[in-house]
Design a protein around this motif. Structure first.
Motif, PDB file in Angstrom:
ATOM      1  N   ASN A   1       4.437  17.343  12.439  1.00  0.00           N
ATOM      2  CA  ASN A   1       5.343  17.249  11.293  1.00  0.00           C
ATOM      3  C   ASN A   1       5.584  15.820  10.822  1.00  0.00           C
ATOM      4  O   ASN A   1       6.718  15.374  10.662  1.00  0.00           O
ATOM      5  CB  ASN A   1       6.685  17.930  11.618  1.00  0.00           C
ATOM      6  CG  ASN A   1       6.521  19.408  11.899  1.00  0.00           C
ATOM      7  OD1 ASN A   1       5.754  20.091  11.225  1.00  0.00           O
ATOM      8  ND2 ASN A   1       7.232  19.898  12.910  1.00  0.00           N
ATOM      9  N   ILE A   2       4.510  15.086  10.645  1.00  0.00           N
ATOM     10  CA  ILE A   2       4.603  13.745  10.062  1.00  0.00           C
ATOM     11  C   ILE A   2       4.602  13.922   8.539  1.00  0.00           C
ATOM     12  O   ILE A   2       3.579  14.300   7.951  1.00  0.00           O
ATOM     13  CB  ILE A   2       3.436  12.850  10.505  1.00  0.00           C
ATOM     14  CG1 ILE A   2       3.348  12.777  12.025  1.00  0.00           C
ATOM     15  CG2 ILE A   2       3.577  11.456   9.899  1.00  0.00           C
ATOM     16  CD1 ILE A   2       4.540  12.127  12.681  1.00  0.00           C
ATOM     17  N   LYS A   3       5.742  13.671   7.900  1.00  0.00           N
ATOM     18  CA  LYS A   3       5.886  13.905   6.463  1.00  0.00           C
ATOM     19  C   LYS A   3       5.718  12.595   5.690  1.00  0.00           C
ATOM     20  O   LYS A   3       6.382  11.595   5.994  1.00  0.00           O
ATOM     21  CB  LYS A   3       7.246  14.522   6.160  1.00  0.00           C
ATOM     22  CG  LYS A   3       7.428  15.908   6.785  1.00  0.00           C
ATOM     23  CD  LYS A   3       8.786  16.509   6.441  1.00  0.00           C
ATOM     24  CE  LYS A   3       8.916  17.905   7.065  1.00  0.00           C
ATOM     25  NZ  LYS A   3      10.226  18.538   6.754  1.00  0.00           N
ATOM     26  N   ILE A   4       4.828  12.628   4.702  1.00  0.00           N
ATOM     27  CA  ILE A   4       4.554  11.477   3.863  1.00  0.00           C
ATOM     28  C   ILE A   4       5.008  11.788   2.435  1.00  0.00           C
ATOM     29  O   ILE A   4       4.618  12.818   1.865  1.00  0.00           O
ATOM     30  CB  ILE A   4       3.054  11.126   3.864  1.00  0.00           C
ATOM     31  CG1 ILE A   4       2.570  10.839   5.288  1.00  0.00           C
ATOM     32  CG2 ILE A   4       2.779   9.922   2.960  1.00  0.00           C
ATOM     33  CD1 ILE A   4       3.148   9.606   5.909  1.00  0.00           C
ATOM     34  N   GLN A   5       5.831  10.898   1.890  1.00  0.00           N
ATOM     35  CA  GLN A   5       6.263  11.025   0.501  1.00  0.00           C
ATOM     36  C   GLN A   5       5.631   9.915  -0.333  1.00  0.00           C
ATOM     37  O   GLN A   5       5.007   8.997   0.194  1.00  0.00           O
ATOM     38  CB  GLN A   5       7.791  10.957   0.419  1.00  0.00           C
ATOM     39  CG  GLN A   5       8.492  12.071   1.191  1.00  0.00           C
ATOM     40  CD  GLN A   5      10.003  11.946   1.145  1.00  0.00           C
ATOM     41  OE1 GLN A   5      10.548  11.032   0.521  1.00  0.00           O
ATOM     42  NE2 GLN A   5      10.689  12.868   1.820  1.00  0.00           N
TER      43      GLN A   5
ATOM     44  N   GLN B   1       0.855  -1.185   0.000  1.00  0.00           N
ATOM     45  CA  GLN B   1       0.000   0.000   0.000  1.00  0.00           C
ATOM     46  C   GLN B   1       0.889   1.233   0.000  1.00  0.00           C
ATOM     47  O   GLN B   1       1.898   1.298   0.700  1.00  0.00           O
ATOM     48  CB  GLN B   1      -0.900  -0.011   1.238  1.00  0.00           C
ATOM     49  CG  GLN B   1      -1.851  -1.189   1.316  1.00  0.00           C
ATOM     50  CD  GLN B   1      -2.918  -1.127   0.246  1.00  0.00           C
ATOM     51  OE1 GLN B   1      -3.238  -0.047  -0.243  1.00  0.00           O
ATOM     52  NE2 GLN B   1      -3.466  -2.261  -0.126  1.00  0.00           N
ATOM     53  N   ASN B   2       0.540   2.243  -0.799  1.00  0.00           N
ATOM     54  CA  ASN B   2       1.316   3.482  -0.899  1.00  0.00           C
ATOM     55  C   ASN B   2       0.885   4.449   0.185  1.00  0.00           C
ATOM     56  O   ASN B   2      -0.291   4.567   0.506  1.00  0.00           O
ATOM     57  CB  ASN B   2       1.131   4.118  -2.271  1.00  0.00           C
ATOM     58  CG  ASN B   2       1.699   3.251  -3.379  1.00  0.00           C
ATOM     59  OD1 ASN B   2       2.655   2.512  -3.163  1.00  0.00           O
ATOM     60  ND2 ASN B   2       1.103   3.333  -4.556  1.00  0.00           N
ATOM     61  N   GLY B   3       1.854   5.200   0.706  1.00  0.00           N
ATOM     62  CA  GLY B   3       1.586   6.242   1.675  1.00  0.00           C
ATOM     63  C   GLY B   3       0.854   5.755   2.900  1.00  0.00           C
ATOM     64  O   GLY B   3      -0.344   5.967   3.030  1.00  0.00           O
ATOM     65  N   SER B   4       1.536   5.074   3.826  1.00  0.00           N
ATOM     66  CA  SER B   4       0.876   4.514   5.008  1.00  0.00           C
ATOM     67  C   SER B   4       1.671   4.819   6.268  1.00  0.00           C
ATOM     68  O   SER B   4       2.874   5.096   6.220  1.00  0.00           O
ATOM     69  CB  SER B   4       0.706   2.999   4.861  1.00  0.00           C
ATOM     70  OG  SER B   4       1.959   2.353   4.907  1.00  0.00           O
ATOM     71  N   ILE B   5       0.962   4.775   7.399  1.00  0.00           N
ATOM     72  CA  ILE B   5       1.577   4.946   8.714  1.00  0.00           C
ATOM     73  C   ILE B   5       1.129   3.795   9.598  1.00  0.00           C
ATOM     74  O   ILE B   5      -0.061   3.519   9.717  1.00  0.00           O
ATOM     75  CB  ILE B   5       1.172   6.285   9.362  1.00  0.00           C
ATOM     76  CG1 ILE B   5       1.678   7.468   8.536  1.00  0.00           C
ATOM     77  CG2 ILE B   5       1.717   6.377  10.787  1.00  0.00           C
ATOM     78  CD1 ILE B   5       1.258   8.816   9.091  1.00  0.00           C
ATOM     79  N   LYS B   6       2.085   3.131  10.223  1.00  0.00           N
ATOM     80  CA  LYS B   6       1.805   2.020  11.131  1.00  0.00           C
ATOM     81  C   LYS B   6       2.399   2.324  12.493  1.00  0.00           C
ATOM     82  O   LYS B   6       3.504   2.871  12.587  1.00  0.00           O
ATOM     83  CB  LYS B   6       2.374   0.711  10.581  1.00  0.00           C
ATOM     84  CG  LYS B   6       1.976  -0.535  11.379  1.00  0.00           C
ATOM     85  CD  LYS B   6       2.506  -1.790  10.697  1.00  0.00           C
ATOM     86  CE  LYS B   6       2.052  -3.040  11.443  1.00  0.00           C
ATOM     87  NZ  LYS B   6       2.549  -4.285  10.779  1.00  0.00           N
ATOM     88  N   GLY B   7       1.678   1.993  13.553  1.00  0.00           N
ATOM     89  CA  GLY B   7       2.173   2.271  14.891  1.00  0.00           C
ATOM     90  C   GLY B   7       1.580   1.352  15.928  1.00  0.00           C
ATOM     91  O   GLY B   7       0.736   0.492  15.636  1.00  0.00           O
TER      92      GLY B   7
ATOM     93  N   ASN C   1      -3.216   4.749   2.208  1.00  0.00           N
ATOM     94  CA  ASN C   1      -3.656   5.660   1.146  1.00  0.00           C
ATOM     95  C   ASN C   1      -3.610   7.120   1.580  1.00  0.00           C
ATOM     96  O   ASN C   1      -4.575   7.871   1.424  1.00  0.00           O
ATOM     97  CB  ASN C   1      -5.066   5.301   0.667  1.00  0.00           C
ATOM     98  CG  ASN C   1      -5.093   3.949  -0.025  1.00  0.00           C
ATOM     99  OD1 ASN C   1      -4.099   3.536  -0.617  1.00  0.00           O
ATOM    100  ND2 ASN C   1      -6.224   3.271   0.054  1.00  0.00           N
ATOM    101  N   ILE C   2      -2.475   7.528   2.140  1.00  0.00           N
ATOM    102  CA  ILE C   2      -2.289   8.913   2.560  1.00  0.00           C
ATOM    103  C   ILE C   2      -1.553   9.668   1.463  1.00  0.00           C
ATOM    104  O   ILE C   2      -0.469   9.259   1.033  1.00  0.00           O
ATOM    105  CB  ILE C   2      -1.500   8.981   3.886  1.00  0.00           C
ATOM    106  CG1 ILE C   2      -2.163   8.089   4.958  1.00  0.00           C
ATOM    107  CG2 ILE C   2      -1.396  10.418   4.378  1.00  0.00           C
ATOM    108  CD1 ILE C   2      -1.353   7.965   6.218  1.00  0.00           C
ATOM    109  N   LYS C   3      -2.122  10.767   1.021  1.00  0.00           N
ATOM    110  CA  LYS C   3      -1.485  11.573  -0.020  1.00  0.00           C
ATOM    111  C   LYS C   3      -0.218  12.220   0.525  1.00  0.00           C
ATOM    112  O   LYS C   3      -0.119  12.526   1.710  1.00  0.00           O
ATOM    113  CB  LYS C   3      -2.449  12.651  -0.517  1.00  0.00           C
ATOM    114  CG  LYS C   3      -3.670  12.098  -1.234  1.00  0.00           C
ATOM    115  CD  LYS C   3      -4.573  13.227  -1.704  1.00  0.00           C
ATOM    116  CE  LYS C   3      -5.801  12.660  -2.413  1.00  0.00           C
ATOM    117  NZ  LYS C   3      -6.720  13.754  -2.883  1.00  0.00           N
TER     118      LYS C   3
END
Length: 824
Positions: free
Chosen positions: A93-97, A23-29, A71-73
């Protein structure tokens, strides 16, 4: 069996393969408590645009504290983590590329300065939630249950009804499984729940379409009781005391009811040790009356015999227990849990009735004979329970876990039923004395092995379980004086031994794909049952091999709406009382016996639900369906002209479909309202084998129940709670159970700077012609008719005192009866 297991593993392998996708652009925690280091389930995680402060996307943490937002832009965001009772955390300041998958460090939440109970008062949303596999309710919202048992709590839920005799139904089914802190309890629901003090209950979970990892027992699903135990580091104490005022109504009973009790939970915790101790005693007698009207027809003799009765029906009940648990965390990878339980339960049911017997000509109704007598009937049941359990959990480097658990129980069950038939009104001469003493010890154990591993964005769980229970009953029968001429009473006494062996394996996969949460699984079970009777040289054997599939889906449309669908196959096993064919003289007019060849009930459960969250509350509605094979019925037949035989038998099939809804409203800060309703259509049909005689049943009707609860905070320290439970008339195989109404009210004052409270309760409220807390049970056949109105005590007044030293949160798993109490 090996082929089935191979197919099962292949099935889940295909599921896993299909779910592994980048999956593109994701955050896991991972979210956990900063002191206990325990994962926090259902924490809310939101991705927020720092300029507009609008929520872009979000997720809830799962049972292991893990969340995944996909699916985070590309862009820069805030990450907000919050959970009721904890301080909210915001990560800046969580930066997603493009195509970037971010793995965050562990997010630790601190307990807030405001106690959780205070938060619950101000927000009704915290009182209930609806998840993929369960509905969860906080027990604290039902203040009228304080000082009572778990039954007084769960009867307020929309899916649950409790009738006048204390029988509990979940979505119209009397059979369901009880868990205590997630541990299965193979007991009669009413027995185990009546021993759990309401004050020690934190949450109640209704699992109406259980997944494969749960035992398939219980045709209605599962009720999981989560008790209040554990604490932050240090010592915590929670104590309650209850006392009852004298009865307000006179039922002309032999004894004055006594009502008082206390329970104490203490806990000590440091970095490695978590020790809990719970002790409780409860005395809760109930007065009441019984009005009965019965007739039997003898077509050969062309007579009808009527034997209406009237008199006392009261209960003396007390129980006490001590539970202790020790959780030892050797290190971050190994944890041990030891538990021990000692308890005793006693119940004496008195039915002192005046019978007016008469025999008449069936054609002319001319009276042929009359006889009036007094029957004093006292049934005592006692049980002493000893249990021990052990759990060990090992966490591997890849975050997978292996858990082994064992439980052993021994229960010494015994009692007696005494019938004295005497002259009336003098009550000086005993015409006949009948005694049914029994001893019925039971022992059993359970061994489990469970393995869970994270695969892709989900979790694969598999396990094996072995269960065994043995019961060795000895049942006596004496009659004095012996009838003339002498009769053979050997059928009324003897021994009945039952042995059950159950082997089971399961596997299930759960995960999330964008807006869809899913869990699917399969359980295989091989069960053996043997019943050995002293009255039969041939053992009664039953072996069956079954698959129990399950699946649940939850689709989230947006923050306000989601929908779920679920399916589960279940089994309702026969308890030993249903299997014991040795008759017991329950009353002067009743013999009760089981059938050693009774079949278990199998049921298909399916449901479709919609959940909605809005500014002032929540709402959910669910359509559900049950298809039941071999439904067990307790039916009547004529034993002789003044005695009915009450037996257990299988019908061919039953089906049930219904609609359930619940809403929580918080229209004002000082007001919290709850309303639940359940309406269903129940139909039973097929042939009934009643002691060798075949009859056909075809009965159906609509049934509904209503539960309402309102809490009003009058000021900072005073609150008022009122609730009402209503169940309409319900069809049975041979008749109908009438409607049942129970209103309650309580007033609570907080004292000692919020650490204590005093509550006044008014239970079973009755005014004028309300006919609260009474129910009429009616059955009939070609040659008999019986109707009995049970009138239970109303306007019961209680006083409660609660004290909370330090905060308690659920942690340890204290042991509860696994086998013995279902036969109490």
């Amino acid at each position: 069996m090996s082929i089935k297991i191979l197919c099962l593993n292949l099935f889940f392998f295909l599921i896993v393969i299909n779910t592994i996708a980048a999956q593109n652009g994701s955050i896991k925690g991972f979210v956990q408590d900063n002191q206990t280091l325990e994962p926090i389930e259902y924490a809310s995680i939101a991705i927020i645009n720092p300029i507009t402060q609008l929520v872009v996307n979000g997720d809830l943490s799962n049972k292991t504290g893990i969340f995944l937002i996909k699916n985070i832009k590309p862009g820069t965001y805030q990450l907000k983590i919050y959970f009721i009772g904890y301080e909210t955390r915001v990560l800046e300041n969580i930066k997603i590329q493009d195509n970037q998958n971010i793995q965050l460090e562990v997010i630790k939440l601190k307990l807030g300065n405001q106690a959780l109970d205070e938060v619950v008062v101000s927000s009704k949303k915290a009182n209930s939630s609806n998840k993929i596999d369960k509905q969860q309710y906080k027990a604290s919202q039902f203040e009228t249950a304080k000082g009572g048992s778990a039954i007084d709590v769960i009867k307020n839920l929309p899916s649950v009804t409790v009738n006048g005799e204390g029988q509990i139904s979940l979505r119209g089914s009397n059979g369901f499984m009880v868990l205590v802190n997630g541990k299965p309890i193979l007991t009669d629901a009413a027995t185990i729940l009546s021993q759990l003090p309401a004050n020690t209950i934190q949450n109640i979970e209704l699992i109406t379409a259980p997944s494969a990892k749960y035992d398939p027992d219980g045709k209605g699903g599962i009720i999981n009781i989560i008790t209040t135990k554990g604490s932050t580091d240090g010592f915590a104490l929670y104590a309650n005391a209850m006392g009852g005022f004298p009865s307000t109504d006179d039922y002309d009973n032999l004894e004055t009811p006594k009502r008082f009790g206390t329970d104490v939970t203490a806990n000590y915790k440091n970095e490695k040790i978590d020790f809990s101790l719970t002790a409780n005693y409860q005395r809760n007698d109930n007065n009441g009356n019984r009005e009965g009207d019965v007739y039997t027809k003898d077509f050969k003799a062309n007579t009808i015999t009527r034997f209406p009765s009237n008199g006392e029906r009261s209960f003396d009940k007390h129980n006490y227990s001590i539970k202790t648990a020790l959780l030892y965390s050797a290190n971050k990878n190994n944890a041990f849990n030891f538990g021990f339980y000692l308890g005793k339960k006693f119940q004496a049911r008195r039915a002192d009735l005046v019978y007016n017997n008469s025999t008449s000509d069936l054609t002319t109704d001319a009276v042929l004979s009359q006889f009036t007598y007094f029957n004093s009937n006292v049934q005592t049941k006692e049980g002493k329970f000893t249990l021990a359990n052990f759990d060990y959990t090992h966490s591997f480097a890849n975050e997978s876990t292996l858990t082994t658990s064992a439980l052993y129980e021994h229960a010494n069950l015994y009692g007696n039923t005494i019938n004295l038939n005497m002259d009336y009104p003098a009550k000086e001469t005993v015409f006949q004395e009948v005694k049914n003493p029994y001893t019925n010890p039971i022992s059993g154990f359970r061994l489990k092995l469970d393995y869970a591993v994270a695969i892709a964005d989900g979790k694969l769980e598999s396990g094996y379980q072995y269960r065994n229970d043995k019961q060795d009953g000895t049942f006596g029968y004496t009659i004095n004086p012996e009838p003339v001429p002498l009769v053979d009473n050997s059928q009324f006494r003897g021994t009945a031994k039952t042995n059950n062996h159950i082997n089971a394996v399961y596997s299930q996969y759960s995960g999330k794909s964008e807006k869809l949460d899913y869990v699917a699984g399969l359980r295989y079970e091989y069960a053996q049952r043997k019943v050995i009777l002293s009255t039969d040289i041939n053992p009664h054997l039953l072996n069956f091999s079954n698959l129990f599939p399950s699946a649940n889906l939850l689709y989230t449309f947006n923050d306000a709406w989601n929908a779920k669908v679920g399916y589960s196959k279940r089994v309702q096993r026969n308890n030993n009382s249903e299997l014991n064919p040795i008759p017991e003289r329950e009353h002067s007019e009743t013999l009760e016996q089981g059938d050693p060849d009774l079949l278990p009930q199998f049921v298909d459960l399916a449901e479709l639900g919609i959940n909605h969250t809005f500014k002032k509350g929540t709402f959910f509605t669910t359509l559900y369906y049950q298809n039941i094979k071999n439904p067990v019925q307790r039916v009547n037949s004529v034993y002789n002209y003044t005695i009915l035989n009450r037996v257990y038998t299988n019908a061919e099939r039953a089906r049930l479909f219904g609609l359930e809804l619940r809403t929580n409203l918080n229209p004002k800060k000082w007001m919290a309202l709850y309303f639940g309703a359940n309406i269903y259509n129940y139909k039973i049909n097929g042939d009934l084998d009643v002691l060798g005689e075949i009859s056909t049943v075809n009965n159906s009707d609509w049934v509904y129940s209503l539960n309402a609860n309102g809490t009003f905070n009058l000021d900072k320290n005073w609150s008022l709670t009122a609730n009402v439970n209503y169940t309409s008339a319900k069809p049975t195989a041979q008749g109908e159970d009438s409607r049942f109404l129970v209103p309650n009210m309580s007033v609570k004052k907080t004292i000692l700077d919020g650490k204590g409270s005093i509550g006044f309760q008014w239970q079973n409220i009755n005014f004028g012609n309300m006919n609260s807390n009474q129910q009429r049970i009616t059955t009939y056949g070609n040659d008999f008719y019986t109707t009995t109105n049970y009138i239970y005590e109303t306007n019961v007044l209680l006083l409660n005192f609660c004290y909370n030293f330090n905060k308690l949160t659920p942690k340890n798993k204290l042991p509860s009866s696994e086998f013995g109490e279902k036969e109490f």
